[in-house]
Motif scaffolding. Structure first.
Motif, short mmCIF file in Angstrom:
data_model
loop_
_atom_site.label_atom_id
_atom_site.label_comp_id
_atom_site.label_asym_id
_atom_site.label_seq_id
_atom_site.Cartn_x
_atom_site.Cartn_y
_atom_site.Cartn_z
N SER A 118 0.83 -1.19 0.00
CA SER A 118 0.00 0.00 0.00
C SER A 118 0.87 1.25 0.00
N GLY A 119 0.28 2.38 -0.32
CA GLY A 119 1.02 3.65 -0.34
C GLY A 119 1.54 4.05 1.02
N GLU A 120 0.73 3.81 2.06
CA GLU A 120 1.15 4.16 3.42
C GLU A 120 2.37 3.35 3.85
N LEU A 121 2.37 2.07 3.55
CA LEU A 121 3.49 1.21 3.92
C LEU A 121 4.75 1.62 3.16
N ALA A 122 4.62 1.94 1.89
CA ALA A 122 5.77 2.37 1.10
C ALA A 122 6.36 3.67 1.63
N THR A 123 5.53 4.52 2.22
CA THR A 123 6.02 5.77 2.80
C THR A 123 6.70 5.53 4.13
N MET A 124 6.14 4.68 4.97
CA MET A 124 6.65 4.48 6.33
C MET A 124 7.80 3.49 6.41
N LEU A 125 7.85 2.51 5.54
CA LEU A 125 8.84 1.44 5.63
C LEU A 125 10.29 1.93 5.64
N PRO A 126 10.67 2.86 4.77
CA PRO A 126 12.07 3.32 4.82
C PRO A 126 12.46 3.90 6.18
N PHE A 127 11.55 4.56 6.87
CA PHE A 127 11.87 5.16 8.16
C PHE A 127 11.96 4.10 9.26
N PHE A 128 11.25 2.99 9.11
CA PHE A 128 11.36 1.90 10.07
C PHE A 128 12.67 1.13 9.87
N LEU A 129 13.06 0.96 8.61
CA LEU A 129 14.27 0.20 8.31
C LEU A 129 15.54 1.01 8.52
N ASN A 130 15.48 2.32 8.32
CA ASN A 130 16.65 3.19 8.44
C ASN A 130 16.31 4.38 9.34
N PRO A 131 16.14 4.17 10.63
CA PRO A 131 15.71 5.27 11.48
C PRO A 131 16.75 6.38 11.57
N ASN A 132 16.33 7.58 11.25
CA ASN A 132 17.12 8.80 11.38
C ASN A 132 18.55 8.70 10.86
N ARG A 133 18.68 8.44 9.58
CA ARG A 133 20.01 8.36 8.98
C ARG A 133 20.72 9.71 8.99
N GLY A 134 19.97 10.80 9.14
CA GLY A 134 20.57 12.12 9.08
C GLY A 134 20.99 12.70 10.41
N TRP A 187 16.13 19.52 13.10
CA TRP A 187 15.80 18.50 12.13
C TRP A 187 16.71 17.28 12.21
N THR A 188 17.95 17.43 12.68
CA THR A 188 18.81 16.25 12.84
C THR A 188 18.36 15.37 13.99
N SER A 189 17.76 15.98 15.02
CA SER A 189 17.26 15.21 16.17
C SER A 189 15.90 14.60 15.88
N ALA A 190 15.05 15.36 15.19
CA ALA A 190 13.69 14.91 14.93
C ALA A 190 13.64 13.78 13.93
N GLY A 191 14.61 13.72 13.03
CA GLY A 191 14.58 12.70 11.99
C GLY A 191 13.49 13.00 10.99
N GLY A 192 12.97 11.97 10.37
CA GLY A 192 11.89 12.17 9.42
C GLY A 192 12.37 12.57 8.05
N PHE A 193 11.45 13.15 7.30
CA PHE A 193 11.69 13.43 5.89
C PHE A 193 12.86 14.38 5.64
N ALA A 231 15.59 15.20 7.50
CA ALA A 231 16.89 14.61 7.80
C ALA A 231 17.25 13.52 6.79
N ASP A 232 16.29 12.67 6.45
CA ASP A 232 16.56 11.57 5.52
C ASP A 232 16.86 12.10 4.12
N THR A 233 16.13 13.11 3.71
CA THR A 233 16.37 13.70 2.38
C THR A 233 17.74 14.38 2.33
N ALA A 234 18.08 15.13 3.37
CA ALA A 234 19.40 15.79 3.41
C ALA A 234 20.51 14.75 3.38
N TRP A 235 20.34 13.66 4.13
CA TRP A 235 21.34 12.59 4.13
C TRP A 235 21.48 11.98 2.73
N HIS A 236 20.35 11.65 2.13
CA HIS A 236 20.38 11.01 0.81
C HIS A 236 21.02 11.92 -0.24
#
Length: 106
Positions: A1-17, A65-71, A73-78
């Protein structure tokens, strides 16, 4: 589902940034308020041949944003580690550990 595709990367790679180094500069507006702009450079430093990407935080949490994680931090890291782009994170006034001098609503 769309929701799972959005949330899954954050569960697998928590706060990469969370360990990204950033350089904060302050910009002053016409109404004498200031807002933060965090520059994040790729590991090799700024490359004029690569793009500069501006991320707008919008309504953000109170912590940085580095502490909060989410979109953000992950986008800046990527973008910096994978695409070698330079990132500018514009922090909305009054969010992410910034203060507002005057309580004006525009």
């Amino acid at each position: 589902s769309g929701e799972l595709a959005t949330m899954l990367p954050f569960f697998l790679n928590p706060n990469r940034g969370r360990h990204l180094a950033y350089e904060r500069v302050w910009l002053e507006t016409d109404d004498e308020e200031r807002f933060a702009a965090d520059w994040v450079f790729p590991p090799g430093g700024f490359d004029p041949g690569q793009p500069v990407v501006i991320l707008l935080t919008g309504l953000a949490p109170s912590q940085h944003w580095t502490s909060a994680g989410g979109f953000v931090a992950d986008t800046a890291w990527h973008l910096t580690s994978r695409s070698k782009a330079t990132v500018l994170v514009l922090v909305a006034r009054g969010t992410m550990d910034t203060e507002v001098k005057k309580h004006l609503f525009h």
